[in-house]
Scaffold this active site. Structure first.
Site, mmCIF file in Angstrom:
data_model
loop_
_atom_site.group_PDB
_atom_site.id
_atom_site.type_symbol
_atom_site.label_atom_id
_atom_site.label_comp_id
_atom_site.label_asym_id
_atom_site.label_seq_id
_atom_site.Cartn_x
_atom_site.Cartn_y
_atom_site.Cartn_z
ATOM 1 N N CYS B 87 0.838 -1.205 0.000
ATOM 2 C CA CYS B 87 0.000 0.000 0.000
ATOM 3 C C CYS B 87 0.874 1.257 0.000
ATOM 4 O O CYS B 87 1.524 1.542 -0.992
ATOM 5 C CB CYS B 87 -0.966 -0.053 1.183
ATOM 6 S SG CYS B 87 -2.419 0.980 0.917
ATOM 7 N N HIS B 204 -3.635 -5.630 1.129
ATOM 8 C CA HIS B 204 -2.912 -5.917 2.374
ATOM 9 C C HIS B 204 -2.885 -7.410 2.712
ATOM 10 O O HIS B 204 -3.839 -7.903 3.324
ATOM 11 C CB HIS B 204 -3.580 -5.182 3.539
ATOM 12 C CG HIS B 204 -3.395 -3.701 3.511
ATOM 13 N ND1 HIS B 204 -2.378 -3.077 4.199
ATOM 14 C CD2 HIS B 204 -4.088 -2.730 2.882
ATOM 15 C CE1 HIS B 204 -2.458 -1.760 3.995
ATOM 16 N NE2 HIS B 204 -3.479 -1.518 3.198
ATOM 17 N N GLU B 206 -1.284 -8.822 5.046
ATOM 18 C CA GLU B 206 -1.248 -9.012 6.506
ATOM 19 C C GLU B 206 -2.656 -8.997 7.105
ATOM 20 O O GLU B 206 -2.856 -9.448 8.221
ATOM 21 C CB GLU B 206 -0.354 -7.957 7.173
ATOM 22 C CG GLU B 206 -0.963 -6.565 7.349
ATOM 23 C CD GLU B 206 -0.841 -5.684 6.112
ATOM 24 O OE1 GLU B 206 -0.564 -6.208 5.018
ATOM 25 O OE2 GLU B 206 -1.045 -4.452 6.241
#
Lengths: 717, 235
Positions: B87, B204, B206
């Site tokens: 990002c 993302h 994660e």
């Protein structure tokens, strides 16, 4: 300078003179005008707030601190609070909302907690009106931009539209943070011989007198109020949060205060009064961003992204080095000494010297006259036009689903980062938000509720229903409530009928909290939400935090499975008074809402909790706005499954489908678990109402509507 | 495996990404302050996390790209070290000219945060060994400037060199316009440099690395990297 022009009443001025033993000088008068404003002193509501139950087995910190704290297990606590930022948002929607988010984050930080989740209660005027467009666009962007940048997820909230908020939009910002219970920081822990340090942005003229401004009706010429609105800088806030948390982790913070309403004056005098020490501030040490500021302006500036820390002398070097790492100003601006004084010095002269306890706690309470509104009977009389059946039941449900108050809100919450910090398990759009607590593996359940239309008709029942709705939603999903925070948004208390509404609503909320064992640990009051042209509906808002031990104990909504049996618990039908149905089809709330029944509520909560624990249900939803019809439609939409609903009840169709109030829920149960489910609900009204399946939702032969049509209506393309 | 997560003022996914690599592959994580001049010795992977570095008050990532640590990151990458920008981290990589292209505001002109589906385009990079070409994965997105832009010739060259690793796609794996949340050219969600050791990714991973979060597709990325490092990078 006259005390009245600063908003102080004659009796308040007299109390100041008596407390000081002399007349205040001009600087002191400014200090009192802010600290004794409604916003800071709660002078109109202190008496009412005493009604709230504050004790509970999970309560670690009750009202009176920057935020309340509840125990979430294994040495961890959740600090939370909700606060209004209504007046600034009416004047400058983007900055008003943004700084509302920033301010509540600092309140949580002040307890030593890591801000972990935000929610926002937004109330806008007539949908489609130009002013609503302007205000709501700015407010939503303000909430998003600030929260996204500062890295605190916006995990839920509430948005409602009603003409009463046309010129009085409400922005209620909630924040929750996690804190190790052995590291909680309070404003009462300062001692003599310590240093007051200002960390964060330089101080400017923005936001001077904001607290006083929030305590009067909005003038028509709102532009003149612009200087009273603060400007937010989320990046500075992010640095401030990181810096303060690092200092807390190092054990270098004795006490900490947000410098929001009332600036240096409120933060420093609060620490002094609560800790029982004197604070001496040297205003020329405050880093300024403007030249020529008068001492009182420095003392009262509400410039954002600043914190006041009380630290031990020996830790000063450490504090300076950590602040430098984060690129923040760090100025020792004062010291603590024995006594009860709040002293301001400027260029070697004492410019104010007053008892800290007088400034913070000396404002006389006001007992405004209270009278039921003259038109109460009229409000509570349900006219024929309020119960008129719609053209068709299918049209009715489609209109309700596509109404901005009840339609899908993803267009709003997708503008907010609701996942950062990777704790969000069930996010916005669901009646209950679920967050994991990383340090102990448990889960927090959050709800935000408000029911202004029912409060208008019967503020006691409406207030109780607001709390009850939140507790029902938590119980149905399997969460045990730990505590509540509230925001009391009302118009001016100076009109007897309006004060009566406030009083009744608080009584209703307090009764529900007491009966249902939900302590109130923090809160905020916002009065004077009116202009010469309009005033808000009584809008008390409740945010309740609950705990779920494991994910298997959490019973979600929107998970219907083919062949599930549908059950309605609670009485079929309700009241149309103040319902979504009235809002959409007659525009005006009328009638008597379902009264609060403590026995029934308790019995519901107990069984709902048992149901979640026993894992007999696939999906469940507590009935709220829009009644049974909307609950069925929402379950169907989210699950992507239809249902055939057919059951006997004596109520009229409009009551059956759209009636609201009282404890009710729908459950989807696998056939082999139906008996166990009914066993749990023995002694409570429970009816088997239908079966999940197909691609249509049909109810009692009244209507049959295709799922795609419901989805289209709800999503409002 | 040793992971360095760079922390810029304003980074807000630094702790998230550290948590994800710790719980999925048990990597040892070191947080590296932006003012450092070099990376910790023995670093196997550098992550530039999401967030708003320096508030992104200038162009996104522009300030961070000029911070001290980026000299170290560039040195590390040019010697073949693995660098992942997520990002804001991707934006920083483009501003630092470690990846080509620029970012423009989403075509909706608003911030978008929601679950998203991607199609895997390559399974031979150090970041994607555990995926299969054509596989559809679920990673959430959260950004305001995610419209990846490059002029026509460069875009064609990028495609020809097979530098695109992830594309926004429908749940059935078609890279349609409707599946593109921000208007990125050619639905580009993630791409590598010519050496294949620097990956920029707008979604993302994660946020999709643990079952409790609803998707574990992101964990495959950490596992891929771990496998590649264990194999001495010799794939």
């Amino acid at each position: 300078m006259n005390h009245r022009t600063l908003g102080l009443r004659d009796e308040e001025f007299d109390a100041i003179v008596e407390g000081l033993g002399r007349e205040p000088n001009e600087t002191e008068l400014h200090l009192f005008s802010v600290m004794w404003s409604e916003h800071c002193s709660y002078k109109s509501t202190r008496r009412l707030l005493r009604l709230f139950p504050k004790e509970g087995k999970s309560v670690v910190q009750g009202p009176g601190e920057n935020a309340g704290i509840v125990d979430v297990g294994d040495g961890w606590g959740a600090a939370f609070k909700v606060e209004s930022h209504n007046h600034p948002s009416a004047v400058e929607p983007y900055q008003g909302a943004a700084t509302g988010v920033g301010g509540i984050i600092r309140d949580i930080l002040a307890m030593g907690a890591q801000p972990t989740a935000s929610m926002d209660g937004l109330f806008f005027g007539r949908e489609g009106a130009r002013s609503t467009r302007r205000l709501s666009d700015g407010i939503i962007r303000g909430v998003g931009d600030y929260g996204n940048c500062v890295g605190v997820p916006t995990v839920g909230g509430k948005t409602a539209y009603d003409p009463s908020y046309d010129e009085n939009p409400l922005v209620n910002a909630f924040c929750l943070g996690l804190v190790r219970l052995d590291r909680v920081i309070k404003s009462s822990t300062a001692a003599s011989g310590q240093v007051a340090v200002l960390i964060g942005s330089p101080t400017g003229r923005d936001g001077i007198g904001g607290a006083t401004f929030a305590s009067v009706e909005l003038a028509d010429e709102t532009k003149s109020s612009r200087p009273q609105v603060q400007i937010g800088d989320p990046f500075a806030e992010k640095l401030l949060v990181e810096c303060c948390l690092e200092l807390v982790g190092l054990g270098a913070v004795v006490s900490m205060q947000d410098m929001g309403a009332g600036g240096i004056t409120s933060s420093a005098s609060e620490v002094a009064a609560k800790s029982g020490v004197s604070v001496n501030i040297e205003l020329d040490r405050v880093p300024l961003r403007e030249e020529g500021m008068a001492p009182w302006e420095i003392a009262l500036s509400e410039s954002q992204e600043r914190m006041l820390l009380i630290v031990q002398k020996k830790d000063m070097e450490l504090v300076e080095s950590v602040a430098a790492k984060w690129g923040l100003n760090c100025a020792p601006i004062g010291t603590t000494t024995p006594g009860d004084r709040f002293v301001l010095k400027y260029k070697g002269n004492v410019v104010a010297d007053v008892p800290a306890s007088l400034l913070g706690g000396g404002c006389p309470e006001i007992s405004w006259p209270s009278l039921p509104p003259e038109d109460l009977n009229d409000r509570q009389c349900l006219g024929a036009e309020q119960t008129k059946p719609p053209k068709g039941w299918e049209d009715a449900i489609v209109s309700l689903l596509s109404h901005p108050n009840w339609a899908d809100k993803s267009w709003i919450y997708e503008q907010y980062d609701h996942m950062v910090q990777i704790n969000t398990i069930v996010g916005p759009g669901s009646p209950v938000t679920l967050l994991r607590i990383k340090p102990n593996g448990r889960f927090l359940a959050l709800v935000m509720e408000s029911d202004p239309w029912k409060c208008r008709l019967d503020p006691f029942s409406g207030g109780a229903e607001t709390v009850a709705k939140g507790l029902r939603a938590l119980a149905v999903c399997g969460a045990v409530p730990l505590g509540m925070t509230d925001c009391l948004n009302f118009p001016s208390p100076e009109k007897p009928d309006q004060f009566w509404e406030l009083e009744e609503a608080v009584r209703g909320m307090a009764t529900a909290c007491r009966e249902m064992a939900c302590p109130v640990v923090s809160g905020n009051v916002s009065l004077y939400n009116e202009t010469s042209k309009s005033k808000i509906l009584p809008t008390p808002l409740a945010c309740i935090v609950g705990l779920v031990d494991s994910l298997e104990d959490f019973l979600p909504s929107g998970r219907w499975k083919e062949g599930n049996r549908l059950f309605l618990v609670g009485s079929p039908g309700g009241s149309l008074a103040g319902s979504a149905y009235q809002h959409v089809f007659s525009g005006k709330p009328r009638g008597v809402p379902v009264p609060f029944d403590a026995q029934k509520e308790k019995s519901f909560l107990e069984r709902a909790a048992k149901t979640a624990k026993s894992r007999v249900a696939e999906s469940a939803l507590a009935l709220a706005g829009g009644g049974l019809a909307l609950a069925l439609a929402k379950e169907a939409i989210e699950s992507g499954k239809g249902a055939q609903v057919n059951f006997d009840a004596e109520a009229k169709p409009e009551l059956l489908l759209f009636g609201e109030g009282g404890p009710r829920a729908i459950y989807a149960i696998p056939p082999d678990k139906a008996a166990a489910f009914c066993h749990i609900w023995q002694g409570f009204p429970v009816s088997h109402i239908g079966k999940v399946g197909g691609s249509e939702l049909s109810v009692n032969g009244l209507f049959k509507v295709r799922l795609e049509k419901l989805i289209r209506a709800w999503r409002r393309p | 495996m040793k992971v360095a997560v760079v922390v810029f003022p304003g980074s807000n996914c630094d702790a998230d990404v550290a948590h994800a690599v710790e719980v999925t592959i048990g990597a040892s994580v070191e947080m590296v302050w932006h003012a450092s001049e070099s990376l910790p010795a023995g670093t196997d992977l550098v992550i530039l996390p999401g967030g708003f570095s320096y508030g992104d008050y200038l162009r996104c990532g522009a300030m961070a790209a000029r911070s001290s640590i980026m000299k170290g990151v560039k040195r590390f990458a040019s010697s073949g070290g693995l660098v992942l920008g997520i990002c804001n981290g991707f934006q920083i990589l483009t501003e630092a000219k470690m990846l080509r292209g620029v970012f423009l505001p989403n075509r909706t002109l608003s911030f978008i945060c929601r679950p998203c589906t991607l199609r895997v385009e390559r399974d031979d990079t150090p970041f994607t060994l555990r995926y299969k070409i054509g596989q559809v994965v679920h990673f959430p997105i959260a950004h305001h400037e995610g419209l990846y832009y490059l002029d026509k010739d460069e875009l064609d060259a990028l495609e020809k060199r097979r530098q695109v690793v992830f594309r926004y796609a429908t749940p059935t794996g078609e890279a349609t316009d409707e599946a593109n949340p921000n208007g990125a050219l050619n639905n580009i969600a993630g791409m590598v440099n010519e050496g294949g050791n620097v990956l920029g990714l707008i979604p993302h991973p994660e946020r999709a690395s643990e079952p409790v979060l609803g998707s574990v597709d992101g964990a495959l990325m950490w596992q891929s990297i771990s496998e590649w490092i264990k194999g001495g990078g010799a794939h």
